[in-house]
Design an enzyme around this catalytic site. Structure first.
Site, PDB file in Angstrom:
ATOM      1  N   ASN A   1       5.896   0.659  -1.988  1.00 40.21           N
ATOM      2  CA  ASN A   1       5.305   1.764  -2.747  1.00 40.21           C
ATOM      3  C   ASN A   1       5.261   3.012  -1.869  1.00 40.21           C
ATOM      4  OD1 ASN A   1       2.897   3.479  -3.661  1.00 40.21           O
ATOM      5  ND2 ASN A   1       3.210   2.136  -5.408  1.00 40.21           N
TER       6      ASN A   1
ATOM      7  N   GLY B   1      -4.284  -5.236 -10.493  1.00 40.51           N
ATOM      8  CA  GLY B   1      -4.874  -4.300  -9.539  1.00 40.51           C
ATOM      9  C   GLY B   1      -6.290  -4.642  -9.185  1.00 40.51           C
TER      10      GLY B   1
ATOM     11  N   CYS C   1      -0.735   9.522  -8.097  1.00 41.53           N
ATOM     12  CA  CYS C   1      -2.035   9.402  -7.424  1.00 41.53           C
ATOM     13  C   CYS C   1      -2.920  10.581  -7.828  1.00 41.53           C
ATOM     14  CB  CYS C   1      -1.868   9.381  -5.911  1.00 41.53           C
ATOM     15  SG  CYS C   1      -3.487   9.351  -5.090  1.00 41.53           S
TER      16      CYS C   1
ATOM     17  N   ASN D   1     -11.902   4.922  -7.803  1.00 42.06           N
ATOM     18  CA  ASN D   1     -11.594   5.093  -6.385  1.00 42.06           C
ATOM     19  C   ASN D   1     -11.045   6.486  -6.156  1.00 42.06           C
ATOM     20  OD1 ASN D   1      -8.653   5.229  -5.175  1.00 42.06           O
ATOM     21  ND2 ASN D   1      -8.490   4.068  -7.098  1.00 42.06           N
TER      22      ASN D   1
ATOM     23  N   THR E   1      -4.278   5.057 -12.333  1.00 42.16           N
ATOM     24  CA  THR E   1      -5.669   5.183 -12.783  1.00 42.16           C
ATOM     25  C   THR E   1      -5.904   6.435 -13.652  1.00 42.16           C
ATOM     26  OG1 THR E   1      -6.169   6.292 -10.716  1.00 42.16           O
ATOM     27  CG2 THR E   1      -6.603   3.919 -10.823  1.00 42.16           C
TER      28      THR E   1
ATOM     29  N   LYS F   1       6.271   5.130 -10.698  1.00 50.14           N
ATOM     30  CA  LYS F   1       4.931   4.747 -11.160  1.00 50.14           C
ATOM     31  C   LYS F   1       4.252   5.948 -11.811  1.00 50.14           C
ATOM     32  CE  LYS F   1       0.671   2.449  -9.775  1.00 50.14           C
ATOM     33  NZ  LYS F   1       0.023   1.634  -8.750  1.00 50.14           N
TER      34      LYS F   1
ATOM     35  N   GLY G   1      -2.960  -2.097 -15.533  1.00 48.80           N
ATOM     36  CA  GLY G   1      -4.155  -1.387 -15.978  1.00 48.80           C
ATOM     37  C   GLY G   1      -5.142  -2.388 -16.541  1.00 48.80           C
TER      38      GLY G   1
ATOM     39  N   LYS H   1       0.832  -1.214   0.000  1.00 53.89           N
ATOM     40  CA  LYS H   1       0.000   0.000   0.000  1.00 53.89           C
ATOM     41  C   LYS H   1       0.866   1.264   0.000  1.00 53.89           C
ATOM     42  CE  LYS H   1      -3.573   2.656   0.538  1.00 53.89           C
ATOM     43  NZ  LYS H   1      -3.872   3.239  -0.769  1.00 53.89           N
TER      44      LYS H   1
ATOM     45  N   LEU I   1      -4.893   7.878  -0.479  1.00 55.82           N
ATOM     46  CA  LEU I   1      -3.648   7.423   0.164  1.00 55.82           C
ATOM     47  C   LEU I   1      -3.804   7.111   1.650  1.00 55.82           C
ATOM     48  CD1 LEU I   1      -1.095   9.797  -1.631  1.00 55.82           C
ATOM     49  CD2 LEU I   1      -1.561   7.398  -2.136  1.00 55.82           C
TER      50      LEU I   1
HETATM   51  C1  SIN Z   1      -5.425   6.360  -3.555  1.00 57.96           C
HETATM   52  O1  SIN Z   1      -5.055   6.025  -2.421  1.00 57.96           O
HETATM   53  O2  SIN Z   1      -6.108   7.378  -3.742  1.00 57.96           O
HETATM   54  C2  SIN Z   1      -5.065   5.525  -4.746  1.00 57.96           C
HETATM   55  C3  SIN Z   1      -3.599   5.508  -4.964  1.00 57.96           C
HETATM   56  C4  SIN Z   1      -3.195   5.926  -6.325  1.00 57.96           C
HETATM   57  O3  SIN Z   1      -4.029   6.049  -7.240  1.00 57.96           O
HETATM   58  O4  SIN Z   1      -2.005   6.165  -6.540  1.00 57.96           O
END
Ligand code: SIN
Length: 305
Positions: A100, A266, A131, A69, A194, A166, A244, A45, A73
């Site tokens: 990560n 994912g 993110c 989503n 995403t 990333k 993806g 995470k 974070l």
């Molecule tokens: C998130 O925690 O909002 C998702 C993480 C990400 O998209 O990098």
């Protein structure tokens, strides 16, 4: 060396399947379901310096062939990860793990990476500059080549472990960002995070997500991710990790033919917690059908005709 093994930045992994960050926690929940040592590795995470509660709910929305989503974070912070999560992880996972890391400033990325770099089980650092769900950090570093390079260079100075950046698809030319990271010292890039998206509730006439926008993942984004992996793997000389919307052995194969050395799984984990062992069981059968002896031989194969 087995027929599924690949070399990810100097570390041999048993197979190219890697659960993606944010869909596998720190491993514990899945370890209760199956032996997670069957995985190549996994990316834990996204971890920040301080604990974070994340964004207000609702932070998940459905979409045709996908999921949005806006988690924001949520994580327990690096100290708790080192003192509690990594010791627990050692009891269920014998392999190097991908750490990560997320941040809101270059100093934060550096501090968190420095701390995780000292942990023996951390094999690779994956720095998330993508993110879409936070302000003043995350994706803002990944949409500008010079900002992405600055994060890469700063983190590179504090680690000798393989460094993965990333990347976000929310840019007009992802190859520019990947090249900037490579030049600044990245050992690999992973893509895509995403796609910025939203839904509206017809009854309330308001956005479904409290954060208004969120990141779309799932099969809907697979062809987009594939196109970007194809382009980036032609542009850079470092390994590309493809992710993806991958949810089958066929998708894994396509991603590797496009140039991915390994793949991350994912949202498929969220739909079916056994997605990774299922895909792992499907892979050798598909390879037999296609006459592929070793999976590493197909990396980038579609570029050679
Ligand atoms: C998130 O925690 O909002 C998702 C993480 C990400 O998209 O990098």
């Amino acid at each position: 060396m087995g027929r599924l093994s690949v070399n990810l930045c100097g570390i041999e992994i048993d197979n190219p399947l890697i659960p993606a960050s944010g869909t596998f926690g720190y491993g514990q929940e899945y370890a209760e379901l199956y032996d997670i040592n069957c995985l190549g590795t996994f990316s834990f995470k996204g971890t920040t310096l301080e604990p974070r509660f994340g964004n207000p709910a609702p932070r998940i929305a459905e979409a045709p062939a996908g999921l949005l989503n806006s988690v924001g974070l949520q994580n327990p912070g690096v100290r708790k990860v080192i003192e509690e999560e990594l010791p627990k992880l050692r009891t269920v996972f014998r392999k190097p793990v991908i750490a990560n890391v997320s941040g809101f400033s270059i100093d934060e990325y550096v501090t968190v990476c420095e701390k995780l770099n000292r942990e023996e089980q951390v094999g690779w650092l994956e720095v998330n500059v993508s993110c879409p769900n936070v302000h003043g950090g995350g994706m803002s570093f990944g949409t500008d080549p010079s900002a992405a390079a600055a994060v890469t260079r700063a983190v590179r100075a504090v680690t000798d472990k393989p460094l993965i950046l990333k990347l976000t698809p929310n840019v007009s030319d992802i190859t520019e960002i990947a090249l900037a990271c490579e030049e600044a010292g990245a050992d690999a890039v992973s893509l895509i995070n995403t796609v910025l998206a939203m839904r509206i509730d017809l009854k309330t006439r308001k956005p479904v997500l409290a954060n208004v926008t969120g990141g779309l993942s799932g099969p809907a984004v697979f062809p987009l991710a594939l196109r970007m992996v194809w382009q980036v793997s032609q542009a850079v000389h470092i390994p590309v990790i493809g992710l993806g919307g991958i949810c089958s052995a066929e998708n894994v194969m396509e991603m590797m033919l496009a140039g991915a050395t390994a793949v991350q799984i994912g949202s498929a984990n969220l739909k079916d917690p056994y997605a990774c062992p299922r895909i792992l069981a499907e892979l050798p059968k598909l390879m037999d059908r296609l006459g592929i002896v070793n999976i590493q031989d197909i990396i980038g194969g579609a570029h050679h005709g």
